[in-house]
Design an enzyme around this catalytic site. Structure first.
Site, PDB file in Angstrom:
ATOM      1  N   LYS A 132       0.851  -1.202   0.000  1.00  7.97           N
ATOM      2  CA  LYS A 132       0.000   0.000   0.000  1.00  7.97           C
ATOM      3  C   LYS A 132       0.885   1.251   0.000  1.00  7.97           C
ATOM      4  O   LYS A 132       2.100   1.165   0.240  1.00  7.97           O
ATOM      5  CB  LYS A 132      -0.910  -0.020   1.229  1.00  7.97           C
ATOM      6  CG  LYS A 132      -0.159   0.094   2.548  1.00  7.97           C
ATOM      7  CD  LYS A 132      -1.034  -0.258   3.740  1.00  7.97           C
ATOM      8  CE  LYS A 132      -0.248  -0.105   5.030  1.00  7.97           C
ATOM      9  NZ  LYS A 132      -0.957  -0.670   6.194  1.00  7.97           N
ATOM     10  N   ARG A 150      -9.900   0.591  15.252  1.00  3.54           N
ATOM     11  CA  ARG A 150      -9.906   1.314  13.984  1.00  3.54           C
ATOM     12  C   ARG A 150     -10.871   0.604  13.054  1.00  3.54           C
ATOM     13  O   ARG A 150     -12.076   0.795  13.146  1.00  3.54           O
ATOM     14  CB  ARG A 150      -8.477   1.404  13.435  1.00  3.54           C
ATOM     15  CG  ARG A 150      -8.306   2.368  12.287  1.00  3.54           C
ATOM     16  CD  ARG A 150      -6.871   2.403  11.791  1.00  3.54           C
ATOM     17  NE  ARG A 150      -6.415   1.095  11.306  1.00  3.54           N
ATOM     18  CZ  ARG A 150      -5.195   0.862  10.827  1.00  3.54           C
ATOM     19  NH1 ARG A 150      -4.299   1.820  10.778  1.00  3.54           N
ATOM     20  NH2 ARG A 150      -4.860  -0.339  10.397  1.00  3.54           N
ATOM     21  N   TYR A 181      16.154  30.342   8.155  1.00  2.00           N
ATOM     22  CA  TYR A 181      14.951  31.004   8.681  1.00  2.00           C
ATOM     23  C   TYR A 181      14.959  31.048  10.195  1.00  2.00           C
ATOM     24  O   TYR A 181      15.238  30.051  10.860  1.00  2.00           O
ATOM     25  CB  TYR A 181      13.695  30.245   8.234  1.00  2.00           C
ATOM     26  CG  TYR A 181      13.336  30.440   6.786  1.00  2.00           C
ATOM     27  CD1 TYR A 181      12.989  31.698   6.298  1.00  2.00           C
ATOM     28  CD2 TYR A 181      13.336  29.372   5.910  1.00  2.00           C
ATOM     29  CE1 TYR A 181      12.652  31.875   4.961  1.00  2.00           C
ATOM     30  CE2 TYR A 181      13.003  29.529   4.565  1.00  2.00           C
ATOM     31  CZ  TYR A 181      12.659  30.788   4.102  1.00  2.00           C
ATOM     32  OH  TYR A 181      12.331  30.969   2.798  1.00  2.00           O
ATOM     33  N   MET A 197      12.164  24.835   2.240  1.00  2.00           N
ATOM     34  CA  MET A 197      11.333  24.077   1.302  1.00  2.00           C
ATOM     35  C   MET A 197      12.163  23.214   0.352  1.00  2.00           C
ATOM     36  O   MET A 197      11.829  22.069   0.077  1.00  2.00           O
ATOM     37  CB  MET A 197      10.460  25.045   0.488  1.00  2.00           C
ATOM     38  CG  MET A 197       9.471  24.337  -0.407  1.00  2.00           C
ATOM     39  SD  MET A 197       8.514  25.497  -1.379  1.00  2.00           S
ATOM     40  CE  MET A 197       7.439  26.176  -0.136  1.00  2.00           C
TER      41      MET A 197
HETATM   42  C1  LIG Z   1      -0.037  -1.605   6.831  1.00  2.00           C
HETATM   43  C2  LIG Z   1      -0.556  -2.898   7.352  1.00  2.00           C
HETATM   44  C3  LIG Z   1       0.312  -3.981   7.548  1.00  2.00           C
HETATM   45  C4  LIG Z   1       1.813  -3.878   7.429  1.00  2.00           C
HETATM   46  O1  LIG Z   1       2.329  -3.283   8.587  1.00  2.00           O
HETATM   47  P1  LIG Z   1       3.906  -3.090   8.809  1.00  2.00           P
HETATM   48  O2  LIG Z   1       4.010  -2.520  10.175  1.00  2.00           O
HETATM   49  O3  LIG Z   1       4.358  -2.110   7.760  1.00  2.00           O
HETATM   50  O4  LIG Z   1       4.532  -4.413   8.643  1.00  2.00           O
HETATM   51  C5  LIG Z   1      -0.263  -5.197   7.901  1.00  2.00           C
HETATM   52  N1  LIG Z   1      -1.590  -5.317   8.086  1.00  2.00           N
HETATM   53  C6  LIG Z   1      -2.445  -4.278   7.934  1.00  2.00           C
HETATM   54  C7  LIG Z   1      -3.899  -4.480   8.157  1.00  2.00           C
HETATM   55  C8  LIG Z   1      -1.951  -3.033   7.573  1.00  2.00           C
HETATM   56  O5  LIG Z   1      -2.795  -1.994   7.445  1.00  2.00           O
END
Ligand SMILES: *Cc1c(COP(=O)(O)O)cnc(C)c1O
Length: 351
Positions: free
Chosen positions: A35, A128, A248, A296
């Site tokens: 992802k 969640r 800055y 930036m």
């Molecule tokens: C992102 C995610 C993972 C992977 O987690 P890592 O800490 O990057 O290994 C696994 N399961 C779910 C449901 C996730 O959202």
């Protein structure tokens, strides 16, 4: 010389880290989490590099799964957020994506037509996404043969001794007892630290990219190799006078006459603006500290430790010489965020 900041993605390191995951969980099947554009590393090049060595991929949205299919990836793909409407369900079915079901309304959506293949996600304490744990088994039975797995996600896996982990594990066991379906609980941190959490499928993300998922443990200790190397050129070197303020707000002043370099990367490129003076960068084989506020598109570095540095020389912001976790800790964030941010904004090359 490359002018622009560059993220070099080393696919050999990715494959190495995948083998570390395989060795740590030899009996589980493995879905590689790609992802967020593979945590900034490029979803399609990453998936192509390891498709032959993983059992499945996991993405967040159906669109990501469709992009993998369009690139010719034919492994199973689990969509962690599932579908939002009937159109997404249909698109997912057509592309043979496996959807997660994490909410009662989503279960109703899937059951409204011919049920798509789905994994039931239960909430064992993350708070969640997920069906209430006690309703998971029933949801799976309602889906019947379309339910091909059950998963849950850990809230404190980066701290293996945290008591919440044991509670989530117990709830997961209890909620899935008697269900004849593959089970999955472990992200990278649990994969590396908690074999009882491996179950049938492990779901590593971060560790594949060579960053440590465990607080207080370095990636090197865990045998992981950083996949992303972030570099940018030194575009100026000044001899500054004692007392001269840098950048800055003038938050840092030169304690003596000294060389100060300017590196062509800043928060516009995904480098964290909150990295304070003292955050390390790597140049000419040595570590030197960042000084003043990150701008930036540039940042300044104290070159007293590297008087041989030359304009045009590449400076490493993180990578094999400098674990991204160290920068994250200085900037008050986590490696995940830095990798995603730089990957989204910098030119990338895959090696
Ligand atoms: C992102 C995610 C993972 C992977 O987690 P890592 O800490 O990057 O290994 C696994 N399961 C779910 C449901 C996730 O959202």
């Amino acid at each position: 010389m490359t002018r622009r900041p560059r993220a070099t993605i080393r696919l050999d390191a990715l494959r190495h880290n995948l083998q570390v995951a395989r060795r740590a969980a030899p009996r589980a099947r493995l879905m590689a989490v790609v992802k967020a554009d593979a945590y900034g590393h490029g979803m399609v090049p990453v998936a192509e590099a390891i498709a032959g060595e993983v059992d499945a991929f996991a993405v967040a949205s159906p669109g990501e799964g469709l992009a993998l299919r369009a690139a010719g990836i034919d492994r199973p793909i689990l969509v962690l957020h599932g579908a939002l409407d009937a159109g997404e369900v249909a698109a997912a079915r057509a592309a043979r994506l496996t959807l997660v079901v994490h909410h009662p309304d989503q279960l109703a959506l899937y059951l409204a037509g011919a049920a798509p293949e789905a994994w039931v996600k239960i909430d064992t304490g993350m708070g969640r996404l997920g069906l209430p744990a006690e309703t998971g088994a029933a949801a799976c039975r309602r889906l019947g043969a379309a339910c091909t797995g059950v998963l849950s996600h850990l809230a404190n896996a980066d701290l293996p001794g945290h008591p919440a982990n044991a509670r989530q594990l117990a709830r997961f066991r209890q909620a899935t007892a008697g269900l004849d379906r593959p089970r999955s609980l472990a992200n990278s941190a649990a994969l590396l630290s908690a074999p009882p959490m491996h179950f049938d499928w492990v779901r590593p993300g971060l560790m594949l990219y060579g960053a440590s998922p465990l607080q207080g443990r370095t990636a090197a200790e865990l045998g992981l190799r950083p996949v992303m190397r972030l570099t940018a050129p030194l575009i100026a070197i000044h001899r500054r006078r004692a007392g001269q303020a840098i950048g800055y707000g003038g938050t840092w002043t030169c304690p003596e006459d000294m060389p100060v370099g300017v590196v062509a990367i800043g928060y516009g490129d995904g480098y964290p603006r909150h990295a304070p003076s003292g955050t390390p960068v790597h140049v000419g084989g040595v570590e030197v500290p960042l000084v003043g506020r990150v701008s930036m598109d540039s940042l300044c570095i104290d070159l007293r430790g590297c008087p041989q540095a030359r304009i045009g020389e590449p400076v490493q912001l993180w990578g094999d010489d400098l674990p991204v976790e160290r920068i994250a800790e200085r900037a008050g964030t986590i490696g995940y965020e830095l990798l995603c941010a730089a990957g989204a904004r910098c030119e990338r090359v895959w090696r």
